[in-house]
Design an enzyme around this catalytic site. Structure first.
Site, PDB file in Angstrom:
ATOM      1  N   SER A 255       1.007  -1.285   0.028  1.00  0.00           N
ATOM      2  CA  SER A 255       0.104   0.018  -0.386  1.00  0.00           C
ATOM      3  C   SER A 255       0.553   1.494  -0.215  1.00  0.00           C
ATOM      4  CB  SER A 255      -0.706   0.320   1.295  1.00  0.00           C
ATOM      5  OG  SER A 255      -0.367   0.228   2.852  1.00  0.00           O
ATOM      6  N   LYS A 256       0.422   2.783   0.053  1.00  0.00           N
ATOM      7  CA  LYS A 256       0.636   3.739  -0.224  1.00  0.00           C
ATOM      8  C   LYS A 256       1.900   4.106   1.091  1.00  0.00           C
ATOM      9  CE  LYS A 256       0.290   7.737  -2.475  1.00  0.00           C
ATOM     10  NZ  LYS A 256       1.379   7.096  -3.358  1.00  0.00           N
ATOM     11  N   ARG A 257       1.820   3.249   2.041  1.00  0.00           N
ATOM     12  CA  ARG A 257       2.645   3.066   3.288  1.00  0.00           C
ATOM     13  C   ARG A 257       3.970   2.557   2.896  1.00  0.00           C
ATOM     14  NH1 ARG A 257       2.025  -0.732   6.402  1.00  0.00           N
ATOM     15  NH2 ARG A 257       0.507  -2.110   5.190  1.00  0.00           N
ATOM     16  N   GLY A 259       5.570   2.942   0.068  1.00  0.00           N
ATOM     17  CA  GLY A 259       6.238   4.217  -0.831  1.00  0.00           C
ATOM     18  C   GLY A 259       4.996   4.204  -2.190  1.00  0.00           C
TER      19      GLY A 259
END
Ligand code: GLU
Length: 514
Positions: A255-257, A259
């Site tokens: 996920s966005k977490r 990167g």
């Protein structure tokens, strides 16, 4: 039968890493088998439709070098390749009618409230949720005709056969079985007349003569429905290859977490397309040996569906950077400069660095942006010097964006001093006289050569009685670049040239501590 595969994204947003992995596998598998790779746009869900999404897919796949033999952008014998256009052309209607007539599908007239109530009842009673027949699966044809005559909205559902075992031979996981009583009757045609994914994708897979369906493992639970649909038509199903989920290095779903997940962000960060393809291919697939750096031709040659692992694939950005760095070093400097120029001309590069949020352990985007602008300007004003700077940094830098910051000191008239480096090396007693001596030599140097610089530095070290070059090289490098790490000193001095070296040494003299 020759291989025909399709990448079938729903144009709802950006192209993410997970979808790219499927597209890369389709591409490699088609190429390996001399097959056909098709792009099909699955845009029947108009509520989630995003008009810019299809272009993003086409542009991104084009950039990364995943090519298609058929698709909305290239045409082909099965056009149109957008499902909304296929619906408009009436392609699905005869197939729905065929299922209604053969009794494999039925019209269901429940209202949204009735369906919600059904679900609530199932949840309270802890039974499987979904539509297992309701009031309409076995309804009297007269009741159906009456509801229709009243103009009640309806959906068309597939009648999943009951009391059967549905079997899938999954390429990656082997045999998977379902009790058909646990499989609910999926909607094929929505109340607005639009086909659902379940229906349109399978009909299109048949019409487009798809031999292998590569898709994410989130579709495994839908596969029994798809197999029943093929059986209802009496069609041979394709081979289903459901690719494993992608996780970050912490084992959690990507996920966005972790990167960037938008593929174009990797272009803006300065990944080259082939290393990115190489890296993406290795998330969940292995060539069967320990090769990790593979050119496109090698990937194609080695690709086989049996090498796809059922366990989650790990997305490790350090590995991407490592593969990318190796590819950067394998380029000639002229090729690298051409890549950097193209990278700097690409509009999304600057857009990305202007908008991305700063994150811990990542370079400050504002600094990267300024450094990239400086490199871009240098390539225009003094291409030769900029090329030399790039050449010297080629050994160390892992991404194209990294060249901005790595080369910054070449172009800054007064590169900032790293305080630690100054504290350590400018406190040595000999540095002042050493710089004065160098300035004298440099003023008399007719041309800048690596050998000339080396002779000057070694000559000083000998005369001053230094057995090792460290105490000479380090403070000189700090004087020239502000830093303790960088390219080899003699080459660096030759590229900077005598005048720049003199100016920087004179400036450094003011910062000496001894
Ligand atoms: N349109 C589906 C999606 O974007 C594709 C699944 C498939 O490849 O069948 O998830």
């Amino acid at each position: 039968m020759s291989v025909r595969v399709r990448f079938a994204p729903s144009p709802t947003g950006l192209l993410h890493v997970g979808a790219l992995r499927t597209a890369v596998y389709d591409f490699l598998f088609a190429k390996k088998n001399g097959g056909v790779n098709i792009l099909r746009i699955e845009d029947t869900d108009r509520t989630r439709y995003n008009p810019e999404s299809e272009q993003e897919f086409i542009d991104t796949l084009g950039w990364v070098g995943v090519t298609f033999d058929e698709g909305p952008h290239v045409g082909g014998p099965h056009a149109p390749y957008r499902q909304s256009e296929r619906k408009e052309a009436g392609i699905y209607t005869p197939y729905v009618n065929q299922l209604l007539e053969s009794g494999h599908a039925y019209k269901a007239f429940e209202t949204t409230d009735e369906l919600a109530e059904m679900r609530q009842f199932q949840e309270i009673n802890k039974t499987a949720t979904g539509y297992f027949g309701g009031a309409w699966r076995d309804a009297d044809p007269a009741k159906v005709a009456a509801a229709e005559a009243e103009g009640k909205p309806f959906v068309i559902r597939l009648k999943i056969p009951r009391n059967e075992t549905i079997v899938m031979q999954d390429m990656i996981r082997g045999r998977i079985e379902w009790d058909s009583n646990t499989v609910d009757d999926p909607v094929l045609i929505k109340a607005d007349g639009m086909p659902t994914y379940h229906f349109a994708a399978m009909v299109d897979d048949h019409l487009m003569e798809i031999t292998h369906v590569l898709r994410g493992e989130e579709w495994i639970s839908s596969t029994p429905k798809h197999l029943c649909l093929f059986a209802a038509f009496g069609w041979e199903p394709p081979v289903f290859v459901q690719c494993p989920v992608i996780v970050g290095t912490d084992g959690k779903k990507l996920s966005k977490r972790h990167g960037a997940t938008r593929v174009l962000d990797y272009a803006a960060q300065g990944s080259l397309k082939d290393p990115l393809k190489n890296f993406i291919a290795l998330i969940g697939w292995s060539p069967g040996d320990d090769r990790e750096i593979m050119a496109e031709a090698e990937l194609i040659d080695a690709f086989n569906l049996g090498g796809i692992q059922p366990s989650p694939g790990r997305f490790d950005k350090d590995k991407l950077n490592w593969i990318n760095g190796a590819a950067i070093r394998a380029l000639s400097t002229a090729e690298l400069v051409a890549e950097i120029k193209a990278f700097l001309q690409y509009p999304y590069t600057f857009e990305y660095w202007s908008t991305v949020e700063a994150e811990a352990n990542e370079p400050d985007p504002k600094v990267v942006l300024a450094d990239l602008r400086r490199l871009q300007a240098a390539l225009v004003t003094d291409e030769h010097y900029a090329t030399e700077a790039i050449r010297l940094e080629q050994e160390r830098v892992q991404t194209l964006a990294g060249f901005g910051s790595a080369c910054a000191f070449f172009f800054e008239e007064e590169p900032p001093f790293d305080q630690k480096a100054v504290d350590k090396w400018f406190a040595e007693a000999h540095v002042g006289t050493m710089l004065i001596e160098f300035i004298g030599h440099l003023s008399a140097m007719p041309t800048a050569s690596v050998e000339g610089m080396e002779a000057m530095v070694r000559g000083y070290a000998e005369r001053a009685g230094f057995e090792k070059l460290g105490p000479v090289v380090h403070p000189t490098r700090v004087a020239l670049t502000g830093k303790t790490v960088g390219p080899g000193l003699f080459e660096l001095m030759a590229v900077l040239g005598p005048d720049r070296c003199i100016r920087r040494m004179n400036r450094a003299k003011a910062h000496l501590k001894a």
